[in-house]
Design an enzyme around this catalytic site. Structure first.
Site, PDB file in Angstrom:
ATOM      1  N   ASP A   1       0.854  -1.171   0.000  1.00 33.50           N
ATOM      2  CA  ASP A   1       0.000   0.000   0.000  1.00 33.50           C
ATOM      3  C   ASP A   1       0.903   1.238   0.000  1.00 33.50           C
ATOM      4  O   ASP A   1       2.081   1.154   0.341  1.00 33.50           O
ATOM      5  CB  ASP A   1      -0.891  -0.028   1.249  1.00 33.50           C
ATOM      6  CG  ASP A   1      -1.683   1.234   1.423  1.00 33.50           C
ATOM      7  OD1 ASP A   1      -2.413   1.619   0.492  1.00 33.50           O
ATOM      8  OD2 ASP A   1      -1.548   1.871   2.491  1.00 33.50           O
TER       9      ASP A   1
ATOM     10  N   ASP B   1      -0.232   5.174   0.845  1.00 35.38           N
ATOM     11  CA  ASP B   1      -0.505   6.117   1.935  1.00 35.38           C
ATOM     12  C   ASP B   1      -0.654   5.384   3.262  1.00 35.38           C
ATOM     13  O   ASP B   1      -1.496   4.501   3.402  1.00 35.38           O
ATOM     14  CB  ASP B   1      -1.799   6.890   1.647  1.00 35.38           C
ATOM     15  CG  ASP B   1      -1.699   7.741   0.396  1.00 35.38           C
ATOM     16  OD1 ASP B   1      -0.846   8.641   0.369  1.00 35.38           O
ATOM     17  OD2 ASP B   1      -2.466   7.497  -0.553  1.00 35.38           O
TER      18      ASP B   1
ATOM     19  N   ASP C   1      -1.770  -1.097   5.866  1.00 35.13           N
ATOM     20  CA  ASP C   1      -2.023  -0.472   7.168  1.00 35.13           C
ATOM     21  C   ASP C   1      -3.500  -0.409   7.524  1.00 35.13           C
ATOM     22  O   ASP C   1      -3.844   0.089   8.590  1.00 35.13           O
ATOM     23  CB  ASP C   1      -1.451   0.948   7.174  1.00 35.13           C
ATOM     24  CG  ASP C   1      -2.224   1.890   6.242  1.00 35.13           C
ATOM     25  OD1 ASP C   1      -2.436   1.525   5.069  1.00 35.13           O
ATOM     26  OD2 ASP C   1      -2.627   2.975   6.685  1.00 35.13           O
TER      27      ASP C   1
END
Length: 238
Positions: A15, A17, A178
């Site tokens: 991922d 961001d 995240d």
């Protein structure tokens, strides 16, 4: 993640961001500039961080509503979107930083010959620009943005697409993220998934995401990958 539960990892999908980059300051600044342009009061940047994770349209809707689940007038959203995109293009990368352990971890994997991909819900044009600006672009064999395919995370399509492009099975491709988007998309695709404890999770605690493991950093994820690649004898993962 217990490496013995899976075949050795042959590719890793990251991922962007909240996993590789701390882009929240720029996103929050663009959101508040959008509100100001509409004659609306600004919002606490810490609140705006919790709105990150479902792409620009949902971020703008949440910013206007002032809550994760709130709805905003469709006409107002339509006015706000081009404003946000203009402001984010102006702000993107200005205060964004690479999280600790990211460059170290990517370098470890690159040296070991592990193909890497970036899978994000951010638009491709912003994604490529940020990866180049932060010096990370050369690590990735493929990049999938939120507008690359017909569906984005948490749909499994982006992960399945990358596995096909890299010539690996879903069980051989680790997702590092995240948020719930990353875990849900990885689970739907059949990929193992680990999460970093920092990042943007729309207010959810990291241990509630249901990942295979929580790793302190991308560097720790890289060490896990390299361990998995030598933990099984040839043919044991069939």
């Amino acid at each position: 993640m217990n490496p013995l539960r899976y075949p050795p990892v042959r590719a890793v999908m990251f991922d962007l961001d909240g996993t590789l980059l701390d882009s929240a300051p720029d996103l929050a600044r663009a959101a508040n500039l959008t509100l100001a342009a509409l004659g609306l009061p600004g919002r606490d940047p810490e609140l705006l961080v919790t709105f990150i994770g479902k792409g620009i349209v949902r971020l703008v809707e949440r910013t206007l509503a002032g809550s994760l689940e709130g709805a905003a007038d469709a006409a107002l959203v339509e006015r706000a979107l081009p404003l946000f995109e203009r402001f984010y293009e102006q702000e993107s990368g200005r205060s964004t930083s690479v999280f600790p352990g990211v460059t170290e971890g990517l370098e470890m994997l690159a040296r070991a010959g592990v193909p890497l991909a970036c899978v994000t819900n951010k638009s491709e044009r912003f994604t490529h620009a940020l990866l180049a600006q932060t010096g990370l672009a050369h690590y990735f064999a493929t990049v999938v943005g939120g507008d690359t395919l017909p569906r984005r995370k948490p749909d499994p399509l982006p992960f399945l697409h990358v596995c096909e492009r890299l010539g690996v099975t879903v069980r051989e491709a680790l997702v590092v993220g995240d948020s719930q988007n990353d875990v849900a998309g990885a689970r739907a695709a059949g990929c193992p998934v680990v999460c970093v404890p920092y990042g943007y999770r729309e207010g959810m605690p990291v241990d509630a995401l249901g990942s295979d493991a929580i790793v302190a950093s991308v560097a720790e994820a890289a060490r896990l990958v390299l361990t998995s690649r030598c933990s099984l004898p040839t043919g044991a993962a069939a």
